[in-house]
Design an enzyme around this catalytic site. Structure first.
Site, short mmCIF file in Angstrom:
data_model
loop_
_atom_site.label_atom_id
_atom_site.label_comp_id
_atom_site.label_asym_id
_atom_site.label_seq_id
_atom_site.Cartn_x
_atom_site.Cartn_y
_atom_site.Cartn_z
N ASP A 31 0.86 -1.19 0.00
CA ASP A 31 0.00 0.00 0.00
C ASP A 31 0.89 1.23 0.00
OD1 ASP A 31 -2.82 1.18 0.69
OD2 ASP A 31 -1.45 2.12 2.12
N ASN A 39 -1.55 13.67 -3.28
CA ASN A 39 -2.57 14.26 -4.16
C ASN A 39 -2.92 15.68 -3.72
OD1 ASN A 39 -2.82 12.04 -5.85
ND2 ASN A 39 -4.46 11.14 -4.65
N ASP A 48 -0.75 10.05 -9.34
CA ASP A 48 -0.77 9.05 -10.42
C ASP A 48 0.65 8.64 -10.80
OD1 ASP A 48 -3.52 9.22 -10.43
OD2 ASP A 48 -3.62 10.39 -12.30
N ASP A 74 -4.57 2.31 -4.28
CA ASP A 74 -3.14 2.38 -4.00
C ASP A 74 -2.62 1.08 -3.41
OD1 ASP A 74 -4.38 2.57 -1.54
OD2 ASP A 74 -3.20 4.28 -0.84
#
Length: 186
Positions: A31, A39, A48, A74
């Site tokens: 993860d 973000n 991304d 993720d």
């Protein structure tokens, strides 16, 4: 990369082979830590790019017989058939190195850390892929909960279906454009 359904289809013959032959099989559940922070601070394109960098690093870190899938926003899974504990450590070390290289290549303006939990397949405790995924996922979350200086981390004890303390520190890879590189095994 496979998706969750592709993972399920690819994993079934590997689990059956491990069950039939008694060969070892490890499942890694990774993860990206604090993707929301990346973000929010750097934009969704940066988030991304971090996911793509991790996917590329994973591809470069595994053998041709291994399986890799993105199972959540993720979250990534790697299945290592015919693998030993040293193989698992080797793959995690390579992942840390390759993720660092990918982040440097894209000149990431942020640090990226990844937490990985794992489970070793045991046919007496893992009747399904979901049972193995669940154990590795739980081990990953336990690792996240102990990620602080001096804390011991956890891995999976497949014989009991529970996570147990391990001496391995968590993987922490930071891009060379933000802070000095720190690589610790997961």
């Amino acid at each position: 990369l496979l998706n969750r359904r592709g993972l399920s289809l690819a994993a079934q013959p590997l689990l059956e082979q491990a069950r039939r032959t008694g060969h070892s099989l490890h499942l890694l559940f990774s993860d990206v830590d604090n993707l929301k922070v990346i973000n929010d601070r750097h934009g969704h394109l940066a988030g991304d790019a971090a996911l793509v960098a991790l996917a590329q690093a994973m591809r470069r870190s595994i053998r041709g017989s291994d399986v890799i899938a993105r199972v959540g926003g993720d979250e990534f899974v790697v299945i290592l058939p015919d693998s030993s504990e040293p193989t698992r450590h080797f793959v995690l070390d390579r992942l840390a190195e390759h993720l660092h290289d990918e982040l440097a290549r894209i000149q990431a303006p942020h640090a990226v850390t990844v937490t990985t939990g794992w489970a070793q397949f045991d046919p007496t405790h893992h009747a399904t892929l979901d049972a193995l995924l669940s154990e590795a996922d739980a081990a990953m979350y336990e690792r996240k909960n102990v990620r602080r200086p001096g804390a011991r981390t956890v891995g999976s004890d497949a014989r009991r279906g529970t996570a147990k303390p391990r001496g391995d520190p968590p993987t922490e890879v930071r891009s060379s454009t933000s802070r000095p590189r720190k690589v610790r095994r997961s």
